[in-house]
Scaffold this motif. Sequence first.
Motif, short mmCIF file in Angstrom:
data_model
loop_
_atom_site.label_atom_id
_atom_site.label_comp_id
_atom_site.label_asym_id
_atom_site.label_seq_id
_atom_site.Cartn_x
_atom_site.Cartn_y
_atom_site.Cartn_z
N MET A 1 10.95 -12.45 1.77
CA MET A 1 9.62 -12.04 1.29
C MET A 1 9.70 -10.60 0.83
O MET A 1 10.15 -9.71 1.54
CB MET A 1 8.58 -12.17 2.41
CG MET A 1 7.20 -11.61 2.03
SD MET A 1 6.47 -12.39 0.58
CE MET A 1 5.90 -13.93 1.29
N SER A 2 9.27 -10.43 -0.39
CA SER A 2 9.17 -9.09 -0.95
C SER A 2 8.03 -9.13 -1.94
O SER A 2 7.84 -10.14 -2.62
CB SER A 2 10.48 -8.71 -1.65
OG SER A 2 10.30 -7.52 -2.39
N LEU A 3 7.29 -8.06 -2.02
CA LEU A 3 6.13 -8.08 -2.92
C LEU A 3 6.56 -8.27 -4.37
O LEU A 3 5.97 -9.05 -5.10
CB LEU A 3 5.33 -6.78 -2.77
CG LEU A 3 4.04 -6.71 -3.57
CD1 LEU A 3 3.13 -7.87 -3.26
CD2 LEU A 3 3.34 -5.40 -3.30
N ARG B 1 11.41 -3.93 -1.81
CA ARG B 1 12.01 -3.91 -0.47
C ARG B 1 11.56 -5.15 0.29
O ARG B 1 10.41 -5.57 0.19
CB ARG B 1 11.58 -2.63 0.25
CG ARG B 1 12.16 -2.50 1.63
CD ARG B 1 12.05 -1.08 2.14
NE ARG B 1 13.06 -0.22 1.53
CZ ARG B 1 13.19 1.07 1.81
NH1 ARG B 1 12.37 1.65 2.64
NH2 ARG B 1 14.13 1.79 1.23
N ASP C 1 7.40 -2.09 11.33
CA ASP C 1 6.07 -1.77 10.79
C ASP C 1 6.23 -0.71 9.72
O ASP C 1 6.66 0.41 10.00
CB ASP C 1 5.17 -1.24 11.92
CG ASP C 1 3.73 -1.02 11.46
OD1 ASP C 1 3.40 -1.41 10.32
OD2 ASP C 1 2.94 -0.47 12.25
N ASP C 2 5.96 -1.07 8.50
CA ASP C 2 5.91 -0.07 7.43
C ASP C 2 4.97 -0.59 6.35
O ASP C 2 4.26 -1.58 6.57
CB ASP C 2 7.31 0.26 6.87
CG ASP C 2 7.95 -0.89 6.11
OD1 ASP C 2 7.30 -1.91 5.88
OD2 ASP C 2 9.14 -0.76 5.74
N VAL C 3 4.94 0.08 5.21
CA VAL C 3 3.97 -0.31 4.19
C VAL C 3 4.22 -1.72 3.67
O VAL C 3 3.36 -2.31 3.02
CB VAL C 3 3.97 0.67 2.99
CG1 VAL C 3 3.54 2.05 3.43
CG2 VAL C 3 5.34 0.71 2.33
N HIS C 4 5.36 -2.27 3.96
CA HIS C 4 5.69 -3.60 3.44
C HIS C 4 5.26 -4.72 4.38
O HIS C 4 5.44 -5.89 4.04
CB HIS C 4 7.19 -3.69 3.13
CG HIS C 4 7.63 -2.63 2.18
ND1 HIS C 4 7.53 -2.77 0.83
CD2 HIS C 4 8.11 -1.38 2.39
CE1 HIS C 4 7.95 -1.66 0.23
NE2 HIS C 4 8.31 -0.80 1.16
N GLY C 5 4.73 -4.39 5.52
CA GLY C 5 4.24 -5.44 6.39
C GLY C 5 4.06 -4.99 7.82
O GLY C 5 4.85 -4.20 8.34
N ALA C 6 3.00 -5.51 8.43
CA ALA C 6 2.73 -5.20 9.84
C ALA C 6 3.59 -6.10 10.72
O ALA C 6 4.03 -7.17 10.30
CB ALA C 6 1.25 -5.43 10.13
#
Lengths: 275, 834
Positions: free
Chosen positions: A182-184, A189, A245-250
């Motif tokens: 999974m990546s936006l 990333r 936990d970072d901007v790419h996912g909780a």
Amino acid sequence: MNLNTITEVRRVTGDENLDWREGDSWLAGGTWLFSEPQPHLRRLLDLQGFDREPLVVSEQGLQISPTCTIAELNALEAPPEWTAAPLIRQCCHSFLASFKVWNTATVGGNICMSLPAGPMISLSVALEGIYTLRLRDGSERRVAAEEFTTGDNQNILQPGDLLRSIELPIEALRKQTSFRRMSLTHLGRSSALLIGTLSPQDGTFMLTVSASTKRPIRLSFDQMPDARSLHERLRETIPDSIYHDDVHGAPDYRKHLTFHFGEEIRRELSGNPSA
Amino acid sequence: MGGGLPRKEDPALVTGRANWTDNIQLPGMLHLALLRSPFAHAKVTHLDVSGALDRPGVVAAFTGEDLADEWPGGVPCAAVVTEEQNTPFQAPIVTDEARYMGDVVAVVLATDRYKAQDALESIEVDYEPLGVVVDMESALEEGSPLVHEELGTNECFTFTAGVGNVDELFDKTDDPDDQAAAARAPDVQGEGDTDAAFAKANVVIKERYIQQRLLPTAIEPRATVAFQDPGHNGYVVYSATQVPHLAKIVLSLATGIPENEIRVVAPDVGGGFGSKLNVYREEILALVLAKKLGTPVKFNEDRSENYQATIHGRGQIQDIELAATSEGRILGLRVKLLDDMGAYLQLLTPAISVSGAAMFPGVYTFDAFSIEIKGVFTNLTPTDAYRGAGRPEAAYAIERAVDSLARKLDMDPAEVRRKNFYEPFDEPTETPGGLQYDSMNMQAAMDRLVELADYEGLRREQQQRRENNDPVQLGLGFSTYTEICGLGPSQALAGLGLGGGGWEAANVRMLVTGKVEVATGTSPHGQGHETSWAQIAADALGVTPDDVVVIHGDTAAVPFGRDTYGSRSLAVGGIAVHLACEKVVDKAKKIAAHMLEAAEDDLEFEGGKFSVAGSPDQNVSIQDVAGGAYLGADIPEGMEPTLNENMTFDPPNFTFPFGAHLCVTEVDTETGKAWVRDYYAVDDCGPVINPIIVDGQLHGGLAQGIAQALYEGVIYSEEGNLMTGSMVDYMIPGAPELPNFTLDRTVTPSPSNPLGVKGVGEAGTIGSPPAVMNSIIDALSPLGVKHMDMPALPMRVWNAIQDAQGNAAASGEYDAALGSREADVKQEGRSEEK
């Protein structure tokens, strides 16, 4: 950017005895090193003198030099019996990287950076890689890839230690694989990157969880588990605190993806989508 | 005109022959680097730049105190939207406090860029951190830290406008289930047009939408070179700007250097999207330092600075209430906005939301409308124009609300829209927002759209997936929009607090060889004016586009202009070119009549030739006329030689392009990932000059709008640190993330100008965000999802599904910073559909 505290750049082979000092850093591709200030550094030990073949294909498997670039690895034409070979390109394409980075960034750099989303870590852990380390005292140590990364931006290397080679054994390269990510964005990333492998010889199943967790985790099963068993093993093996936990996912979302992709991989490698 | 002429600009751009500001190298040029505050709000308690002077290559270093006398006007804001507006002084280098992360504390000049940057590390600076305010609602609370202590408030302005008695409309309805209605408004019989509306209102939609901050991300970051003009008494400023003419004025006001001693040149400019519709402190600093040091000064930002210190776009909290009948007829609209100014006012900061205020009613006709906008200071990077600038925000709110109305009434969203469209018109028509829309035929655009997309077929596919419980659901989202373009009538702009000056100038001259030079006051940075203006001139003059060279972006070569922004260039600047050409032809006709010894009224002009009616062999080409006019030996007595005509066009009204979009989105309900499968758009920008350029504008605009809906969003920590400071964490979609766009057009000419053109530069960015978001909610509505804010990141989509299903959803530090959980929860609490 300029690293204006650097007073010396020394080309090394990695085999010589070095007087490792505080403020030293190995320099491989440098794509991260030169991307932000490094005020604590004084000397760069440039591994361009590290003249090993980037990739060596043998009956034992694949040996990757840490200074092999992502572009070189991606261009590998693997023997047809390496059924796991598609993973190589899948992982090379799991970078937040342009072609320029591909031609500079190295496999070893990605591993030693030890970010949760490092796809070379995912690749080498999933394919049961063995790293050879040259320790500061000149001795060597071989370590399983899954034991190398210990956390977000953390690994077992001590100052002066060097990753010398990455070996992917032939048995692993001949496994069936399944890949989920999974990546936006396509080149973004990863928030979760899971790889499953299934041995055609003995039916062992391995599930490597990366990117969703702070360090890679590989689960091994003697045979393909059922859904409940896989779920239980994931729950028991990966504590909530390990999810990143970072901007790419909780963390909770990454946990969900881990369980979801794990089950998808299990079904795919079972050859029965409803299994 | 109307032909798909390949862009004349492109060969140089794609072969590396463009002239970017950063390519400019001048003898003795110094490079400017800026020490930026790492704190969002801090007092500078100690500052000593002397250490930097000891670094190799460093020539000078300055604090704000050192240069305070050099900028009497500070960084100007040109917009005054209310008489009470608070406009704090913005010094190019602060002297007391840093008010956002990236505020400038000191500067260094060195012989190369890297030496200058490195020397910043030798500046001694101590900060005393102060209270930080990063969200607008907190900023307005009593006792909140103040961004500007001297103002005594974080409120910048409160703007109100409206027609009809909208408050009464919303205070009571005749909904028999609404027990509280009588208590809210015991006297329901108001006066005027709201009475009838009030009596009919059955449904009120109340929703809150968040317009997240966006990073404009022009491919060329900002760059400036300033130097004393060696041949003249003055200064030259090369800048990667959209607005060389405005920059000339603003630089003069900021520095006190007389306007006629400043020349601004915009060479090739690599995009702007509104972020270069500004004059920044760095441009002022480069000019001031070039003057002070007597040597050229260059500033060139890197991407990190670009994200930190170039303006951000959007940044609104929108509370919208829409009243309608149970048949889906909209009766009124009430809007309350909080608009994030950031720490300072840039060139147009307060005007962005205000200029979009009148667009909230969109393409729907009803009687009652009111809007209140509060501008709020925060300790964040200043906001300003970003592609669409006020209009995407307005279109988003009304289009989301109309879809909510359709869901509430269990009606097809296309049907609800059709019920509320204006009847087609081709003369100016009054709107609830107080504007005069120029022309519109939404029915035609909508008819074409549903045909183009096979809407019924898509609905069947959607139904099939729902019945199959397919984990990947299909969503269909409409957006029917209009936008205000062609800025604009000077009087109207003055009414918006923008001072006026919405005209555009052109000079068209035919040279002795018959070639044509068009000098335009517009300043393209990707729009293709060199091509389109050449087509306009060629069409009017009867020459080929290759005969025409377009000159722009240099205040010495084109003294008057109002530059390029707000989809104004064609509808104002292109018209100025067209009218100047007509003046050339009028004069040429007189000369041709003289040359042919015929009466002027007997001449016909076609295909570049003047010929005597009925005697086509008696003719003279316009090129020959131009040659004769230039030489002056054979022209009517008393006539000035040369074909050289100026035109300044001030339009009588804005233009209002419109369109209908349909987004087809697939949503993986198991992972939350949503992607646009197909995108259909029928846009009407009036007659098209160049379809390649129009399609290109739409493609780019759609990409940026989809980016806002699905990918992009600025995240700050509670301390005001920019968490999305690089492209690693601020996710800009590329081609792989975007579908093929299926485009078509209707053509409804504008009566505002003789070519009937309207503008298209921002249409895609305005139409697409609500279409995407409506499609996602449409896909998930069977699961109970009614609301989601942008960007619809996979985690946010998944969370919305979990919320709707009553499951625990994910939460994390960064998720909270993006506001998704808070907003979603808040939304749930505010939902008051009756």
